[in-house]
Design an enzyme around this catalytic site. Sequence first.
Site, PDB file in Angstrom:
ATOM      1  N   ASP A 142       0.823  -1.208   0.000  1.00 50.45           N
ATOM      2  CA  ASP A 142       0.000   0.000   0.000  1.00 50.45           C
ATOM      3  C   ASP A 142       0.856   1.257   0.000  1.00 50.45           C
ATOM      4  O   ASP A 142       0.328   2.363  -0.126  1.00 50.45           O
ATOM      5  CB  ASP A 142      -0.949  -0.002   1.203  1.00 50.45           C
ATOM      6  CG  ASP A 142      -2.383  -0.277   0.789  1.00 50.45           C
ATOM      7  OD1 ASP A 142      -2.585  -0.769  -0.332  1.00 50.45           O
ATOM      8  OD2 ASP A 142      -3.297   0.023   1.578  1.00 50.45           O
ATOM      9  N   ASP A 454      -9.136  -6.705  11.530  1.00 49.70           N
ATOM     10  CA  ASP A 454      -8.937  -8.105  11.900  1.00 49.70           C
ATOM     11  C   ASP A 454      -9.973  -8.550  12.932  1.00 49.70           C
ATOM     12  O   ASP A 454     -10.655  -9.565  12.757  1.00 49.70           O
ATOM     13  CB  ASP A 454      -7.513  -8.318  12.424  1.00 49.70           C
ATOM     14  CG  ASP A 454      -7.059  -7.216  13.374  1.00 49.70           C
ATOM     15  OD1 ASP A 454      -7.892  -6.402  13.813  1.00 49.70           O
ATOM     16  OD2 ASP A 454      -5.845  -7.169  13.672  1.00 49.70           O
TER      17      ASP A 454
END
Length: 742
Positions: A142, A454
């Site tokens: 990213d 997550d």
Amino acid sequence: MESRPPNLPLHSSKPLPRRIFNRLFASLYSAAISALLYHHATTLLRPTTPPFAALSMLTADIILAFMWLNSQAFRINPVVSEPFPENLHHFLNSPEDFPALDVFICTADPSKEPPMGVAATALSAMAYDYPTEKLSVYVSDDGASELTLFALMEAAEFGKEWLPFCKENRVMERCPEAYFGSNSVILNSETRDIKEMYDNMKTRVKDVVERGYIGDEYKSSSKATKTFGKWDKDFTIQDHPPVIHIVLQSSEDKDAARCSMPNLIYVSRQKRHATPHHFKAGALNALLYMVCVLEVRVSALMTNAPIFLTLDCDMISNDPSTPHKMLCYFMDSSLKSKLAYVQFPVRFNGLNKADIYASEMTRPYHINPVGMNGLLGPDYFGTGTFFNRRAFYGGPSSMIDPELPELNPDYVVNKPINHQFTLELSHQVAMCDYEKHTKWGFKIGFRYGSLVEDFYTGFLLHCDGWKSVFCNPRRAAFLSEMPISLDDVVSQTKRWSVGLLEVSLSKYSPLTYGARYIGPLMAHCYSYYAFGPFWSFPLLVYSFLPQTAMLNNICVFPKASDPWFLLYAFLFLGSYGQDLVEFMLAQGTILRWWSDQRMWMMRVLSSDLFGTSEYILNHLGLTPRGFNVTNKVNDDELRKRYNEGEFHFGLPSPLFVPMSTAAIVNLVAFFVGFFRILSGRSELNELFGQLVVASFGVVNSWPVYEAMVLRKDGGRMPTKITILAVFLAWILFVLFFSLTRI
């Protein structure tokens, strides 16, 4: 294929005997909490302390009782799982029988996540004891850094020598940095040659990283020139086209022993300033649907890899047999139809003796998952997790079809990864606006809506009907790097606090949505984390109110001779005692337990407090949501200070202000109360409880006092933070004095 003999299990599950004690103690402790709340009620009806103080103490204790209730869900039925990989060969007879495995490695900022570290993580995964034609490693960048791609290309060339060396010599540390730094190195001519290759590779990567660009000497071929030519003057981190580069292709690239290399693919999804990219969850989803079209299996039948592993870029593989341990669960016919993921614990490299920042995270990464293992399974840690790809497409019995047939987890791929159609389609799904009007991030894939993608994803997978398993082998499956400065530690956990509040205060709150779909015990487990930032209020109360009350000679606890005082003593000692016992049973030490409870308080007074404030400001639209990447660069001075067990404050971070103010208030209150008792102006019997609380705060604040007064190095507390903390402490003293006179 030979069937597995019934007397050779692939894994076992063993409930821990302490669950009986946990249930009995929970009953006793519940009665004590009920008695405490009764005592608070009688105190409010017959006030002996100022009403605002009594009401604050009651509110704090109600929140503490709620958090304690959540924590008990982990203790009801703790279960330990153990895999038996030695029995796996009865089920998987040849390399063709192994399911394909993808590895997803995420990185976001080359300045904080060194490219060499990313390359080392990729090498350790490529070197698994797994059929190489079934193994693919994907790096999602990213940060869109050509430096990271260069490091991967260098690692690929070195890997052609490294992989056969590891397998021929049965090397356990498959990360070269870990191997050459270990005591298991056998120095012979072969080892020296490999080390020289690795050192040369590191030198080249270090050279380009220090320059900040790829020099012409590294673009000797037209292929390299074309590859790095994508990083032109218009290419920026926040505005760039998708970049997909096949570094290694299993069907074409061979190692020094003429064996196939695993696939290695670099991916940087497209970004545009005006398009939200959903941080790490977006990157994982880009990989999730990209590998559906990029994955190739060199065999007669090609399909998507049904299992994939997610890793942080600094989390190296420490055991080449880890995939075999994972398969012990995914190959169990009685379990696999509802098994979403197998979670391995996060363990860390280079912890100092006391683990001063409690980086080991013993409770969330080692103790609590065992408790959840006896229910539906552990939460998703964000790394070290093997997933069933099918789990991201709806519940076990309710498949959600994606918008393209090529993205279906059961889709059969019959084209190589460098085929024109495959590359065109992969670029299409890597576009930043691809997900518009699709179910990605909401019904399919990793879930959007929280900075802790997550935790949120694991929670919703359990709500969809999936289960998980916690596997904690004796040899650590993975080793990670941890922050070695206090600012990095509390900044990271502040982001977690914001993300947890985005879950707990949403329509998917574990207390409401979770209770309907996963039952009360699992709902309380998830609530323990989701409502974790709520700790900040009771800790603020106990850090300041009893101390300022003592300065004004006001009692907020029963006298030491009062039977009610024994109730407070039992609640405090019982909670801390049980925590210590569980910590020691998890292979902890008393020294590390002390660091753990101290850092818990420091995090609550910094990360949780500021995280709550940031969440409120985000919710009101006053500040934008942000995702700060944790610094993973090893600074020699920082490392030296950390190894010596010294806290590093250094920066004038506002996160240090509450803990510094609390340290000053507790110190002043302790000495004033102590001298008042010595002079006879106050009675020890009346102020004993407050004196104990203040002394406990003083002992835990020693690193703060040391950084404020005794140290002169770069890790000392900045003077402006100390001055601000003294000023705020004075304001609190004056404010409390004024309130008691109303």
